[in-house]
Design an enzyme around this catalytic site. Structure first.
Site, PDB file in Angstrom:
ATOM      1  N   GLY A   1      -4.312  51.888 -26.561  1.00  0.00           N
ATOM      2  CA  GLY A   1      -4.585  52.005 -25.137  1.00  0.00           C
ATOM      3  C   GLY A   1      -4.183  50.746 -24.383  1.00  0.00           C
TER       4      GLY A   1
ATOM      5  N   ASP B   1      -9.219  58.013 -22.295  1.00  0.00           N
ATOM      6  CA  ASP B   1      -9.461  57.641 -20.890  1.00  0.00           C
ATOM      7  C   ASP B   1      -8.308  58.023 -19.960  1.00  0.00           C
ATOM      8  OD1 ASP B   1     -11.815  56.538 -21.751  1.00  0.00           O
ATOM      9  OD2 ASP B   1     -11.081  54.471 -21.752  1.00  0.00           O
TER      10      ASP B   1
HETATM   11  O1  F6P Z   1     -11.367  53.471 -24.463  1.00  0.00           O
HETATM   12  C1  F6P Z   1     -11.961  54.563 -25.049  1.00  0.00           C
HETATM   13  C2  F6P Z   1     -13.464  54.474 -24.961  1.00  0.00           C
HETATM   14  O2  F6P Z   1     -13.974  55.596 -25.634  1.00  0.00           O
HETATM   15  C3  F6P Z   1     -14.031  54.360 -23.553  1.00  0.00           C
HETATM   16  O3  F6P Z   1     -14.081  55.568 -22.860  1.00  0.00           O
HETATM   17  C4  F6P Z   1     -15.393  53.790 -23.837  1.00  0.00           C
HETATM   18  O4  F6P Z   1     -15.878  53.096 -22.713  1.00  0.00           O
HETATM   19  C5  F6P Z   1     -15.128  52.871 -25.000  1.00  0.00           C
HETATM   20  O5  F6P Z   1     -13.947  53.334 -25.618  1.00  0.00           O
HETATM   21  C6  F6P Z   1     -16.226  52.799 -26.027  1.00  0.00           C
HETATM   22  O6  F6P Z   1     -15.886  51.841 -26.960  1.00  0.00           O
HETATM   23  P1  F6P Z   1     -16.593  51.599 -28.357  1.00  0.00           P
HETATM   24  O7  F6P Z   1     -16.120  52.669 -29.302  1.00  0.00           O
HETATM   25  O8  F6P Z   1     -16.101  50.257 -28.773  1.00  0.00           O
HETATM   26  O9  F6P Z   1     -18.057  51.675 -28.126  1.00  0.00           O
END
Ligand code: F6P
Length: 356
Positions: free
Chosen positions: A110, A135
């Site tokens: 991403g 996202d």
């Molecule tokens: O970037 C993808 C995502 O799923 C976002 O939508 C979310 O805010 C974040 O990653 C959550 O991250 P982690 O898996 O590190 O908690």
């Protein structure tokens, strides 16, 4: 030709489908190609943790969720920081890229992954980015892989909330992932017939919310479902300074966006409100058919770019075609939901409530 491939940042359905398509294209079209799977994202390049991939390694992974290479978040802001005069992570990656004698590195990821890919590219490494994220916020592409599967998953969950909300005449705030952008909430909200959609790009007003909920009750609706992005905030929260907001959130027990909505809405209306946080369920499982096709196209196209020696770019979807953008051009930029976009305006016109 020696090519490395890695998956970095938060995972999403379809990573394996892209790895498979890239490898299949390369094995079939690049004479004598050797492909190395770099494990655990950029961390694998920093620690020289990798394994050679053979055709049999990518068989039967089209449907498989997650990533066979593993992934980590390696914070971009720490990439160029060195402790005690030691090499930075960026320098270590460049050195290892050279030690491995790679001719190219394919980075599936991403926004953060692309920022690092751009740094590596500027340092002389041959990098191709492939746009992954639920996202859908990568600048310069209509869509990222993983997004449509997550929309389907979130929409299915929101739909399930409707029946229980109807049974109990309740208001539900269903929290969808998306800390900075609201694409996933917007699409899953529309796909599930949510009554309201709160996204980070459009702050909601707490008084307006109370009036909206009371009116719906008065109009005879048994339930109200509002899809709330993880990063949605009220106009009151938006007006706070950084420190004030931090203190406010701490006082609220660091409640999530949907939980804060439910608390303030119940307080202001007396109507029974609930919050459901969907969380990582949105990142798990198999890719949907749309994503399987998109991943196959993106992976194969990435293989074609590598064969052509076209590096320093990331693959992008423009309409029905694939093309590419320069890594340095898109790095550090975000594709937000324009508040005045046609999709938002039409949704508003048909009565979807955005909290204003
Ligand atoms: O970037 C993808 C995502 O799923 C976002 O939508 C979310 O805010 C974040 O990653 C959550 O991250 P982690 O898996 O590190 O908690």
């Amino acid at each position: 030709m020696k090519l490395g491939i890695l998956t970095s940042g938060g995972d999403c359905p379809g990573l394996n489908a892209v790895i498979r398509a890239f490898c299949k294209y390369a094995f079939n079209n690049i004479d004598g190609v050797e492909i190395y799977g770099i494990e655990e994202g950029y961390l694998g390049l920093i620690n020289r943790q990798y394994r050679r991939l053979y055709p049999a390694d990518v068989e039967n992974i089209l449907d498989l969720g997650g990533t066979i290479l593993g992934s980590t978040r390696t914070p971009y802001k720490l990439m160029t920081v060195s402790d005690n005069g030691e090499a930075t992570r960026l320098q270590t990656m460049v050195e290892n890229y050279k030690k491995l004698k790679l001719d190219g590195l394919i980075a599936l990821g991403g926004a953060g992954t692309h920022k690092t890919a751009s740094l590596l590219s500027v340092e002389g490494c041959n990098v191709i980015g492939l746009p992954k994220t639920i996202d859908n916020d990568i600048y310069g592409t209509d869509v990222t892989f993983g997004f449509n599967t997550a929309v389907q998953t979130a929409a299915d969950c929101i739909k399930r909330i409707r029946t229980t909300a109807d049974s109990h005449s309740r208001v539900f705030f269903v929290e969808v992932m998306g800390n900075k952008v609201g694409w996933l909430t917007l699409y899953s909200g529309l796909a599930s017939g949510a009554d309201g959609i709160f996204i980070p790009e459009i702050s909601y007003d707490e008084n307006s919310l109370a009036q909206y909920l009371k009116k719906r009750k008065a109009d005879g609706y048994r339930s109200t479902i509002i899809a709330v992005a993880e990063g949605a905030i009220s106009t009151r929260e938006a007006a706070m300074g950084k420190k004030e907001r931090k203190d406010y959130l701490a006082a609220a027990g660091n409640a999530s966006a949907a939980q804060r909505c439910a608390a303030v809405a119940e307080l202001n209306t007396g109507i029974s409100c609930r919050a459901t946080v969907l969380g990582h369920i949105q990142r798990g499982g198999d890719p949907c058919a749309y994503d399987k096709v998109l991943c196959t196209r993106i992976g194969a196209y990435g293989g074609m770019l590598a064969k052509q020696g076209k590096f320093g770019v990331t693959v992008a979807v423009h309409g029905s075609k694939l093309s590419y953008n320069s890594l340095t051009e898109i790095a550090g930029r975000t594709k937000y939901v324009p508040a005045d976009s046609q999709i938002v305006t039409l949704a508003k016109d048909m009565g979807v409530y955005f909290g204003e």
